[in-house]
Write an enzyme that holds these catalytic residues in place. Structure first.
Site, short mmCIF file in Angstrom:
data_model
loop_
_atom_site.label_atom_id
_atom_site.label_comp_id
_atom_site.label_asym_id
_atom_site.label_seq_id
_atom_site.Cartn_x
_atom_site.Cartn_y
_atom_site.Cartn_z
N LYS A 189 0.85 -1.28 0.01
CA LYS A 189 0.08 0.12 0.08
C LYS A 189 0.99 1.21 0.10
O LYS A 189 1.56 1.65 0.89
CB LYS A 189 -1.11 -0.11 1.26
CG LYS A 189 -1.93 1.09 1.14
CD LYS A 189 -2.84 1.04 2.42
CE LYS A 189 -4.10 1.81 2.56
NZ LYS A 189 -4.87 1.68 3.45
N ARG B 224 -12.36 12.06 0.45
CA ARG B 224 -12.16 12.60 1.84
C ARG B 224 -12.02 14.12 2.17
O ARG B 224 -11.32 14.67 0.97
CB ARG B 224 -10.97 11.82 2.55
CG ARG B 224 -11.19 10.23 2.41
CD ARG B 224 -9.89 9.77 3.10
NE ARG B 224 -9.83 8.39 2.91
CZ ARG B 224 -10.56 7.25 3.57
NH1 ARG B 224 -11.12 7.71 4.86
NH2 ARG B 224 -10.57 6.00 3.24
N LYS C 104 0.77 9.74 5.88
CA LYS C 104 0.77 8.34 6.47
C LYS C 104 1.85 7.80 6.05
O LYS C 104 2.02 6.59 5.96
CB LYS C 104 -0.50 7.72 5.89
CG LYS C 104 -1.78 8.14 6.35
CD LYS C 104 -3.05 7.25 5.97
CE LYS C 104 -4.03 7.96 6.53
NZ LYS C 104 -5.44 7.16 6.19
N GLU D 194 7.43 -6.75 2.38
CA GLU D 194 6.20 -6.64 3.15
C GLU D 194 5.53 -7.65 2.66
O GLU D 194 4.60 -8.32 3.65
CB GLU D 194 5.49 -5.12 2.96
CG GLU D 194 6.22 -4.08 3.53
CD GLU D 194 5.95 -3.87 4.97
OE1 GLU D 194 4.89 -4.90 5.67
OE2 GLU D 194 6.21 -2.92 5.40
N LYS E 133 -1.74 -1.53 -4.08
CA LYS E 133 -2.66 -0.51 -4.14
C LYS E 133 -1.60 0.71 -4.16
O LYS E 133 -0.76 0.72 -3.52
CB LYS E 133 -3.56 -0.25 -2.75
CG LYS E 133 -4.44 0.84 -2.99
CD LYS E 133 -5.22 0.79 -1.66
CE LYS E 133 -6.07 2.36 -1.55
NZ LYS E 133 -6.98 2.07 -0.19
N SER F 107 -9.76 5.61 -6.08
CA SER F 107 -10.44 6.81 -6.48
C SER F 107 -9.90 7.39 -7.55
O SER F 107 -10.51 8.00 -8.43
CB SER F 107 -10.92 7.33 -5.15
OG SER F 107 -10.04 7.76 -4.50
N TYR G 168 -14.07 0.46 -8.99
CA TYR G 168 -15.35 1.14 -9.04
C TYR G 168 -16.08 1.18 -10.38
O TYR G 168 -17.19 1.46 -10.43
CB TYR G 168 -15.21 2.73 -8.68
CG TYR G 168 -14.21 2.98 -7.15
CD1 TYR G 168 -15.03 2.93 -6.03
CD2 TYR G 168 -13.35 3.34 -7.22
CE1 TYR G 168 -14.92 3.03 -4.90
CE2 TYR G 168 -12.50 3.50 -5.95
CZ TYR G 168 -13.44 3.39 -4.86
OH TYR G 168 -12.80 3.59 -3.83
#
EC number: 4.2.1.24
Length: 406
Positions: free
Chosen positions: A275, A285, A291, A307, A322, A348, A387
């Site tokens: 990620k 958002r 992060k 990972e 992702k 998104s 989506y």
């Protein structure tokens, strides 16, 4: 002295250009002029001049000829090639037979946003997407997905601000939005495969993917303690796959142990193993958070593989990458490293870019949509969280119907 002028039908044929093939010239206009007797020869002369100018197109110059089509170059003999790759691409039947990568609705996971209300709320930054009412709008959307062969969905909750807290207790409330929704869907659609998000940020007042300590540092182990309880709550409600989407150390092993201890050995874990800290996330958002202390630097590939290897060792059943399109190289590297199924999340931002360009007529939205999904599959993804799931599956079903009817 009186005179009158009136228009009559033209009897002069149309003028055509070179060889009377490609160019059509102007059509002549014609007028009749009735002149009564004049006392002045000068006036009569002027009227004759006017009459001659009204039929000027008859004597107009012809249009220039249309350039001829260039002739095909002549060659003495064809190239002596041992193989011509185009031979296998010369007709639709052969192109379909030799296609190496295919895509079907079974490859899609359909992400759905839900909220406590009854009205579906448009997400302005994601054209065509809605925050669905958990009872009515959601049921209708899932039914539409099942009709075109999309049998997997993933749920994302919009948690009321009043229920959020620094330690995210609402995440493992058995009567919370996600557990209630899972039970509802399983009752209505028993064969539906439901993915749930083991994720802290939707339940936290900070919006971070973990409990934030007094010094501003994300508390890894304390957060995982909460994530374990969240995963068990979702499994108890009937979730088929829990998705450990927070990039915290040891989360997969801890969740696997918690599920097994509660008797949920058959509940799968899809770990968001890779990620990246991407700018393509969360345009719906309101606040963008840093992060970088727990998500991966987009510049790194070896770290991503490390990972994924650790998550596999801890018991992950599916490895997720992702975002998808910027990470096609990682998907391929991961495919070469593991025998586990690989998922890819078309986020998104990827969706919104294609949608926006399509709305502006800058691209063919449908073709770019299908090409992007096919490329993700070609890179090695077995599952695509997108989506576009409903839209793409609808197109694929239409193509299959045309093929079967022939």
């Amino acid at each position: 002295m009186t005179s009158s002028m009136f228009r009559s039908p033209c009897k002069i044929p149309s003028v055509k250009g070179f060889e009377q093939k490609s160019y059509v010239g102007l059509k002549a206009a014609s007028y009749n002029v009735r002149v009564n007797s004049f006392k002045s020869s000068e006036v009569a002369s002027q009227l004759q001049k006017i009459d001659s100018t009204l039929i000027w197109p008859v004597n107009a110059l012809e249009a220039p000829p249309v350039p001829s089509k260039p002739a095909t170059p002549l060659i003495d003999q064809p190239l002596q090639l041992s193989r011509r790759a185009r031979r296998n691409r010369k007709c639709p039947t052969q192109r379909a037979a030799f296609q190496e990568t295919n895509i079907s609705p079974a490859n899609f996971i359909y992400p759905l946003f839900i909220h406590e209300g009854e009205v579906d709320i448009p997400i302005t930054s994601m054209p065509g997407r809605y925050m669905l009412g958990w009872r009515h709008g959601l049921i209708e959307e899932v039914a539409r997905a099942l009709d075109v062969g999309v049998n997997s969905v993933k749920l994302y909750p919009k948690v009321p601000e009043a229920l959020k807290s620094p330690t995210g207790e609402e995440a493992f409330n058995d009567n919370g939005l996600i557990p209630r929704t899972v039970r509802l869907l399983k009752d209505r659609f028993p064969d539906l495969v439901i993915y749930t998000d083991v994720n802290f940020d939707e339940y936290s007042t900070t919006g971070h993917g973990g409990i934030v300590g007094e010094d501003g540092v994300i508390l890894n182990d304390e957060t995982i303690h909460q994530l374990r309880k969240q995963a068990v709550s979702q499994a108890r409600a009937g979730a088929d796959v829990v998705c450990t989407s927070e990039m915290l150390d040891g989360r997969v092993g801890a969740v696997r142990a918690a599920l097994d201890a509660e008797g949920f050995q058959d509940v799968s874990i899809m770990s968001y193993s890779v990620k990246y800290t991407s700018s393509l996330y969360g345009r719906f958002r309101k606040v963008q958070l840093d992060k970088k202390t727990y998500q991966i630097n987009p510049a790194n590939s070896r770290e991503a593989l490390l990972e994924a290897r650790e998550d596999e060792a801890e018991g992950a059943d599916i490895l997720m990458v992702k975002p998808a399109l910027p990470s096609l190289d990682i998907i391929r590297l991961l495919k070469n490293q593991t025998l586990l199924p690989i998922g890819a999340c078309q986020v998104s931002g990827e969706y919104s870019m294609i949608k926006a360009a399509g709305l502006l007529k800058m691209i063919d939205e449908e073709k770019v949509m299908m090409e992007s999904l096919l490329c993700i599959r070609r890179a090695g993804a077995d599952l695509i969280l997108t989506y576009f799931a409903l839209q793409a599956a609808t197109k694929l079903c239409g193509e299959n119907k045309r093929f079967s009817s022939n």
